[in-house]
Design a protein around this motif. Sequence first.
Motif: not given
Length: 351
Positions: A37-45, A47-67
């Motif tokens: 959960h402590g792994v964060t990501m935020r992309r910056t614009p 030239a290849a982004w096209g119409q995508a827009e930057m967001v104003d928050y950090d995204s998180r990888l989240g925890n993973m429970a595995t069986l």
Amino acid sequence: MMVGAELNFAPSTDDDGTTDDYNRPQFGVGVMLSLNHGVTMRRTPDAAWGQAEMVDYDSRLGNMATLYGSFLRPILRQGRWQVDYTLRTGIAYSTRPYDKHTNVDNELIGSRMNLYFGAGLIVSYRFSGDWNLMAGVLYGHHSNGALARPNKGENHVGPIVGIRRQPALSSPQGTLPHPFTPSWTAHLRLGFGGKTLLEDWQTTQFRTAPGEPEYRTEHFRLYAAYSASADVMYRYARRWASGVGFDVFYGTYAHHIPKAETSTNPWSVGIAARHEAYYHRFSCDMALGVYLFRRMGEHARQVEKPYYERIGLSYAIPQWGGLRVGFSIKAHLTKADLTELVVGLPFRLSR
């Protein structure tokens, strides 16, 4: 960081010598919690982004429970020391997959449910009775096998330490070799699977205007994919067989790929070198193939390779004439192309 527990059992020596061939391995079932959960990501614009827009928050990888289920094979036993390799596969649940509203820059994990594969090398030392200290290195991979988007996958490599309770086993001494007769076999396999399109992901991420319903969506159409394989294999040891085969793939998604410089064709044909490892009714098959024919558009030519890999796990049902049932993942340079259920039937050609 990961924490987990695993319960193992060691099959007793069998009549045909398979267990001894594998140096008396262990099978197990385990649970693992990956604390990401402590792994964060935020992309910056860019030239290849096209119409995508930057967001104003950090995204998180989240925890993973595995069986998962595991296979642990001793490589070396010497006094109190033991060296093993382990293979694992299972399913996993992600607490924070991609979401266009709240987690838009998490392009690693695109679905709640995921597949898991792990491999590792472990050294253990028996310090008291049946108790062992263990340490080693473990690789793990979580992804959805192209059944959803995004699907870059989460990979981790790191040290593993722990404590293990295991009855002391000495290497078999003075046992007679079990007879085995090499043989040629033919295998026919049919696959029934599905995949989502990378082209759909690219379109909704970068070529769709903000405000449109499909802008950076997390919902993608799942297309059917079929395969058929015919292989000739030489089983030169009780554990192993190797050979060559032809693969034919049919993708219903071909006509949905945006047209570019070349037209698409749903059929693909390849030739592959194959290897299969057996443990009684279970088998793990691996293939490395080269396309003889494939036409999936200009984008596929840029991101795919002219070769492909397949890896699968199956189980033989003796009451059905040895029919094998399992699953397989097809990939290009380890990037999943599709996931499929596979049924196969072997035919003995000679002894």
